[in-house]
Enzyme design. Sequence first.
Site, PDB file in Angstrom:
ATOM      1  N   LYS A   5      -2.235  -1.901  -3.838  1.00  0.00           N
ATOM      2  CA  LYS A   5      -3.066  -0.698  -3.823  1.00  0.00           C
ATOM      3  C   LYS A   5      -2.199   0.544  -3.845  1.00  0.00           C
ATOM      4  O   LYS A   5      -1.234   0.589  -3.077  1.00  0.00           O
ATOM      5  CB  LYS A   5      -3.887  -0.741  -2.531  1.00  0.00           C
ATOM      6  CG  LYS A   5      -4.779   0.421  -2.309  1.00  0.00           C
ATOM      7  CD  LYS A   5      -5.507   0.255  -1.010  1.00  0.00           C
ATOM      8  CE  LYS A   5      -6.373   1.461  -0.793  1.00  0.00           C
ATOM      9  NZ  LYS A   5      -7.048   1.432   0.463  1.00  0.00           N
ATOM     10  N   LYS A  54       0.857  -1.185   0.000  1.00  0.00           N
ATOM     11  CA  LYS A  54       0.000   0.000   0.000  1.00  0.00           C
ATOM     12  C   LYS A  54       0.889   1.230   0.000  1.00  0.00           C
ATOM     13  O   LYS A  54       1.629   1.482   0.949  1.00  0.00           O
ATOM     14  CB  LYS A  54      -0.919  -0.010   1.215  1.00  0.00           C
ATOM     15  CG  LYS A  54      -1.906   1.133   1.200  1.00  0.00           C
ATOM     16  CD  LYS A  54      -2.919   1.032   2.312  1.00  0.00           C
ATOM     17  CE  LYS A  54      -3.895   2.182   2.256  1.00  0.00           C
ATOM     18  NZ  LYS A  54      -4.794   2.190   3.414  1.00  0.00           N
TER      19      LYS A  54
HETATM   20  C1  PBG Z   1      -7.468   3.202   5.119  1.00  0.00           C
HETATM   21  C2  PBG Z   1      -7.892   3.120   3.700  1.00  0.00           C
HETATM   22  C3  PBG Z   1      -7.746   4.093   2.715  1.00  0.00           C
HETATM   23  C4  PBG Z   1      -8.318   3.575   1.549  1.00  0.00           C
HETATM   24  C5  PBG Z   1      -8.811   2.329   1.858  1.00  0.00           C
HETATM   25  N1  PBG Z   1      -8.509   2.042   3.184  1.00  0.00           N
HETATM   26  C6  PBG Z   1      -7.239   5.465   2.789  1.00  0.00           C
HETATM   27  C7  PBG Z   1      -5.837   5.768   3.073  1.00  0.00           C
HETATM   28  O1  PBG Z   1      -4.985   4.897   3.227  1.00  0.00           O
HETATM   29  O2  PBG Z   1      -5.548   6.963   3.177  1.00  0.00           O
HETATM   30  C8  PBG Z   1      -8.374   4.292   0.240  1.00  0.00           C
HETATM   31  C9  PBG Z   1      -9.399   3.804  -0.721  1.00  0.00           C
HETATM   32  C10 PBG Z   1      -9.602   4.694  -1.878  1.00  0.00           C
HETATM   33  O3  PBG Z   1      -8.916   5.733  -2.047  1.00  0.00           O
HETATM   34  O4  PBG Z   1     -10.493   4.375  -2.682  1.00  0.00           O
HETATM   35  N2  PBG Z   1      -8.507   2.831   5.984  1.00  0.00           N
END
Ligand code: PBG
Length: 338
Positions: free
Chosen positions: A260, A208
């Site tokens: 992601k 991520k």
């Molecule tokens: C954190 C989380 C995020 C997303 C999914 N889970 C946000 C982040 O890490 O700032 C992002 C999903 C998206 O942008 O569609 N709980």
Amino acid sequence: MSTSNGTAYGRFPGARPRRLRTTPAMRRMVAETRLHPAELILPAFVREGISEPVPLAAMPGVVQHTRDTLRKAAAEAVAAGVGGIMLFGVPEESKKDAVGTPGTDPDGILQVAIRDVKAEVGDDLVVMSDLCLDEHTDHGHCGVLDAEGRVDNDATLERYAEMARAQADAGVHVVGPSGMMDGQVGVVREALDGIGRHDVSILAYTVKYASAFYGPFREAVGSSLQGDRKTYQQDPANARESLRELALDLAEGADMVMVKPALPYLDILARIADTVDVPVAAYQISGEYAMVETAAANGWIERDRAIMETLTSIRRAGAGMILTYWATEVAQRLRRGE
Ligand code: PBG
């Protein structure tokens, strides 16, 4: 390759790749990648204390659901043949605190939503939940903070363990730890096993990146974040680091792994998919969605084609499952044979 050493097959004018592109039927027959509704997962937001769904300005077509409309969206996903739903809870502002209490409260909005969706769809849809504190904390970080205001890894893990138990108690099939704390998968596995929930699986947000493309999501969950997540999410410049995250998550018991965002990280996705023997997911995030919708709304790209092209590319790069805000729409389209 023996086919390209000068035989008629391997050299123009004998070799003409365009022959396999002549008709729609020909192209369909030789297509290497196909999408199927079952591999699509719908991320959905449910907000506490609202009586009508709230549209999201930066994500045209996506809403913060009421409990009621969330149930309807889940039923609609089942009817379209969608594989799963990933739930995000947005608690009332006044309930957020430094440790993210709504995230572990049995009556917190996410736990309530899990129970609602399970009551609606049972086992017809894989019900998943975001296991992270950022939606529930007043400072908006994915973990709890130490005295200096830094995200405290190990103190956060204790909260994640509690969240895992609360979500499992609510009946979730799969938890999705997304906070990028070191050791999170192991702690969550241990917490689930500790209450006898060997059946609940973990979709690890293994890779991520600290991405600018999460922008619209912050509106979607009413994020209170100041600053950034660069001390816990990965640096977009790094690729090898993802393999290290992968090795750790697998060792800690991840059942499935995720990359992601999706489109800007297809190289990483391909490497991960080549390496593992567990299912691999990719999350087409809010900013990826917003870019396509906005360009299409301006008439700059063909919306439906662009959506299918992004999803096909993510699939082609190696994702077996794709989280996408277009999941239900695309599943319906696939069912119609488009
Ligand atoms: C954190 C989380 C995020 C997303 C999914 N889970 C946000 C982040 O890490 O700032 C992002 C999903 C998206 O942008 O569609 N709980």
